[in-house]
Enzyme design. Structure first.
Site, PDB file in Angstrom:
ATOM      1  N   CYS A  94       0.821  -1.225   0.000  1.00 32.30           N
ATOM      2  CA  CYS A  94       0.000   0.000   0.000  1.00 32.30           C
ATOM      3  C   CYS A  94       0.850   1.269   0.000  1.00 32.30           C
ATOM      4  O   CYS A  94       0.333   2.358  -0.259  1.00 32.30           O
ATOM      5  CB  CYS A  94      -0.936   0.009   1.203  1.00 32.30           C
ATOM      6  SG  CYS A  94      -2.094  -1.369   1.193  1.00 32.30           S
ATOM      7  N   HIS A 137      -2.728   7.340   2.095  1.00 38.18           N
ATOM      8  CA  HIS A 137      -3.284   6.073   1.623  1.00 38.18           C
ATOM      9  C   HIS A 137      -4.669   5.873   2.232  1.00 38.18           C
ATOM     10  O   HIS A 137      -4.833   5.919   3.458  1.00 38.18           O
ATOM     11  CB  HIS A 137      -2.344   4.934   2.005  1.00 38.18           C
ATOM     12  CG  HIS A 137      -2.976   3.583   1.867  1.00 38.18           C
ATOM     13  ND1 HIS A 137      -3.643   3.210   0.734  1.00 38.18           N
ATOM     14  CD2 HIS A 137      -3.065   2.537   2.739  1.00 38.18           C
ATOM     15  CE1 HIS A 137      -4.115   1.978   0.897  1.00 38.18           C
ATOM     16  NE2 HIS A 137      -3.772   1.557   2.100  1.00 38.18           N
ATOM     17  N   ASN A 193     -10.309   0.612  -0.039  1.00 32.59           N
ATOM     18  CA  ASN A 193      -8.848   0.569   0.005  1.00 32.59           C
ATOM     19  C   ASN A 193      -8.338  -0.031  -1.310  1.00 32.59           C
ATOM     20  O   ASN A 193      -8.494  -1.232  -1.548  1.00 32.59           O
ATOM     21  CB  ASN A 193      -8.418  -0.288   1.201  1.00 32.59           C
ATOM     22  CG  ASN A 193      -6.915  -0.383   1.356  1.00 32.59           C
ATOM     23  OD1 ASN A 193      -6.176  -0.098   0.421  1.00 32.59           O
ATOM     24  ND2 ASN A 193      -6.477  -0.795   2.528  1.00 32.59           N
TER      25      ASN A 193
HETATM   26  N1  ACO Z   1     -18.977  -6.947   9.801  1.00 28.86           N
HETATM   27  C1  ACO Z   1     -19.391  -7.157  11.060  1.00 28.86           C
HETATM   28  N2  ACO Z   1     -18.552  -7.514  12.054  1.00 28.86           N
HETATM   29  C2  ACO Z   1     -17.255  -7.630  11.738  1.00 28.86           C
HETATM   30  C3  ACO Z   1     -16.758  -7.419  10.451  1.00 28.86           C
HETATM   31  C4  ACO Z   1     -17.697  -7.071   9.460  1.00 28.86           C
HETATM   32  N3  ACO Z   1     -17.333  -6.835   8.183  1.00 28.86           N
HETATM   33  N4  ACO Z   1     -15.436  -7.631  10.448  1.00 28.86           N
HETATM   34  C5  ACO Z   1     -15.088  -7.954  11.706  1.00 28.86           C
HETATM   35  N5  ACO Z   1     -16.202  -7.966  12.488  1.00 28.86           N
HETATM   36  C6  ACO Z   1     -16.314  -8.273  13.904  1.00 28.86           C
HETATM   37  C7  ACO Z   1     -15.197  -9.158  14.398  1.00 28.86           C
HETATM   38  O1  ACO Z   1     -15.463 -10.507  14.138  1.00 28.86           O
HETATM   39  C8  ACO Z   1     -15.221  -8.842  15.869  1.00 28.86           C
HETATM   40  O2  ACO Z   1     -16.272  -9.550  16.466  1.00 28.86           O
HETATM   41  P1  ACO Z   1     -16.111 -10.133  17.961  1.00 28.86           P
HETATM   42  O3  ACO Z   1     -15.922  -8.931  18.826  1.00 28.86           O
HETATM   43  O4  ACO Z   1     -17.413 -10.852  18.156  1.00 28.86           O
HETATM   44  O5  ACO Z   1     -14.924 -11.025  17.912  1.00 28.86           O
HETATM   45  C9  ACO Z   1     -15.593  -7.356  15.898  1.00 28.86           C
HETATM   46  O6  ACO Z   1     -16.181  -7.071  14.646  1.00 28.86           O
HETATM   47  C10 ACO Z   1     -14.391  -6.474  16.105  1.00 28.86           C
HETATM   48  O7  ACO Z   1     -13.374  -6.911  15.191  1.00 28.86           O
HETATM   49  P2  ACO Z   1     -12.037  -6.131  15.027  1.00 28.86           P
HETATM   50  O8  ACO Z   1     -11.235  -6.737  13.921  1.00 28.86           O
HETATM   51  O9  ACO Z   1     -11.387  -6.035  16.359  1.00 28.86           O
HETATM   52  O10 ACO Z   1     -12.633  -4.725  14.580  1.00 28.86           O
HETATM   53  P3  ACO Z   1     -11.927  -3.365  14.529  1.00 28.86           P
HETATM   54  O11 ACO Z   1     -12.636  -2.374  15.340  1.00 28.86           O
HETATM   55  O12 ACO Z   1     -10.451  -3.496  14.743  1.00 28.86           O
HETATM   56  O13 ACO Z   1     -12.160  -2.969  13.019  1.00 28.86           O
HETATM   57  C11 ACO Z   1     -10.868  -2.957  10.994  1.00 28.86           C
HETATM   58  C12 ACO Z   1     -11.669  -3.805  11.977  1.00 28.86           C
HETATM   59  C13 ACO Z   1     -11.794  -1.944  10.362  1.00 28.86           C
HETATM   60  C14 ACO Z   1     -10.281  -3.853   9.910  1.00 28.86           C
HETATM   61  C15 ACO Z   1      -9.759  -2.248  11.792  1.00 28.86           C
HETATM   62  O14 ACO Z   1      -9.011  -3.161  12.530  1.00 28.86           O
HETATM   63  C16 ACO Z   1      -8.855  -1.481  10.930  1.00 28.86           C
HETATM   64  O15 ACO Z   1      -9.187  -0.428  10.462  1.00 28.86           O
HETATM   65  N6  ACO Z   1      -7.629  -2.019  10.702  1.00 28.86           N
HETATM   66  C17 ACO Z   1      -6.703  -1.416   9.814  1.00 28.86           C
HETATM   67  C18 ACO Z   1      -6.409  -2.408   8.807  1.00 28.86           C
HETATM   68  C19 ACO Z   1      -6.730  -2.005   7.415  1.00 28.86           C
HETATM   69  O16 ACO Z   1      -7.384  -1.072   7.071  1.00 28.86           O
HETATM   70  N7  ACO Z   1      -6.155  -2.809   6.593  1.00 28.86           N
HETATM   71  C20 ACO Z   1      -6.260  -2.643   5.216  1.00 28.86           C
HETATM   72  C21 ACO Z   1      -5.045  -3.172   4.578  1.00 28.86           C
HETATM   73  S1  ACO Z   1      -3.638  -2.514   5.304  1.00 28.86           S
HETATM   74  C22 ACO Z   1      -3.465  -1.010   4.781  1.00 28.86           C
HETATM   75  O17 ACO Z   1      -3.992  -0.627   3.791  1.00 28.86           O
HETATM   76  C23 ACO Z   1      -2.637  -0.138   5.614  1.00 28.86           C
END
Ligand code: ACO
Length: 343
Positions: free
Chosen positions: A136, A262, A292
């Protein structure tokens, strides 16, 4: 501290508050272009198929829809469309191009890379063509390489393209990642000129110790990640690198006209901006429409920002990116500081 290059100002007519040392030809951005597939995948479509909800996706990521390349559609064609439009915008033609650098992790084939085909479709027959993979953060790395080629005199005109079909490496059954990614291509033209700021020095970094937090294996071929860890590292690295890039140019956060980072998700960008002390209105977001798109996200955002009237010649833009590796980078650029290619 302010410099002579601010939004809407012509640097040649405004006296600099702090004189910069002349350093010969500087690389700058002279044109921008974008191309996205026609197919739109809205959150409702994912909600109907996965254990997720429109509300969860929007609240946690800011994403409303994403574009998707059709099966069998080539990414090189999308990249070439973006590059052609950037060249037109720069007032240059394909014969002028010395180098085509395509940042991608989702090329049409394992080998050859995308760049030779993008160059062929573009008609850039004189150009060298190479793919670059810094996930990325690839566009920021490619821009830094292009600027180095121009400033060293090894190239006059370089097309830098970010082209990604993230749908090819997404596990469409995994709700944790399936909602995050989109496809698209963006490109800019880098050339030399007598510029006040141009593409200032970039701050690049890498830490391979975290390779297991965000990756796609050769066998499985889909992205896996520890979302929370990625989030934490991304915010810290992008904020620190941007602050260092500012310090290097003796600029302050207040000097930034627009922060174009990004487009991983809205929360990462808002948290990074908050770390930097940047007001929300200076943060450009188009993740709601594009999701993304990995290394295509910054040039796509730049094209959109200009179209929306948020980038005018001379604007000071902070770029920042973070991706698998981990790799990251940030740099300060002045937007289309001059309309004419000087060198
Ligand atoms: N819909 C509903 N629930 C979901 C989804 C979804 N699509 N995805 C995950 N969940 C659930 C999980 O299972 C979890 O449930 P649980 O509490 O029962 O176990 C809950 O939501 C929380 O999950 P987390 O992964 O902890 O959620 P978080 O608040 O961290 O949000 C996210 C997830 C948006 C991916 C976040 O971690 C984030 O923004 N990470 C950055 C990573 C990113 O953007 N990566 C892209 C590629 S890397 C890059 O481009 C830099």
């Amino acid at each position: 501290m302010s410099t002579s290059v601010g939004a809407g100002k012509r640097p040649t007519t405004v006296a600099p508050a702090v004189a910069r040392k002349p350093r010969g030809v500087r690389a700058g951005i002279f044109g921008v272009g974008a191309a996205v597939p026609d197919r739109v995948v809205r959150n409702a479509e994912l909600e109907a198929r996965l254990d997720t909800s429109e509300d969860w996706i929007v609240r946690r990521t800011g994403i409303c829809e994403r574009r998707r390349l059709a099966a069998g559609q080539s990414l090189s064609q999308l990249g070439a469309r973006a590059a052609r439009s950037a060249l037109r915008d720069a007032g240059r033609c394909a014969e002028d191009v010395d180098h085509v650098i395509v940042s991608t992790i989702t090329a049409d084939r394992l080998t050859p890379g995308l760049a030779p085909e993008v160059a062929r479709l573009l008609g850039a027959h004189r150009a060298g063509a190479v793919d670059l993979n810094a996930a990325c953060a690839g566009f920021v790395y490619a821009l830094d390489h292009a600027a180095a080629l121009v400033e060293s005199g090894r190239a006059s005109v370089v097309v830098v393209c970010g082209a990604e079909a993230m749908s090819r490496i997404t596990d469409h059954e995994d709700r944790g990642t399936a909602v995050l990614f989109g496809d698209g291509a963006g490109a800019i033209v880098v050339a030399g000129g007598e510029l006040e700021l141009g593409c200032a020095r970039f701050v690049l970094g890498a830490d391979g110790a975290h390779g297991d937090l965000l990756y796609a294996d050769r066998d499985e071929r889909v992205i896996r990640m520890e979302g929370r860890e990625v989030y934490r590292h991304a915010v810290r690295r992008m904020a620190d690198a941007t602050a260092e890039a500012l310090r290097h140019e003796r600029l302050d956060v207040e000097d930034i006209d627009l922060f174009v980072a990004h487009q991983a998700n809205a929360r990462i960008l808002e948290a990074t901006a908050a770390e930097l002390g940047l007001p929300r209105e200076k943060v450009f977001l188009n993740v709601e429409r594009m999701a993304n798109t990995s290394s295509a996200s910054i040039p796509l955002a730049l094209a959109q920002a200009e179209q929306d009237g948020r980038l005018r010649p001379g604007a000071i833009v902070a770029l920042a990116a973070f991706g698998a590796g981990f790799v990251w980078g940030a740099g300060i650029v002045s937007w289309k500081e001059r309309a004419d290619v000087f060198a």
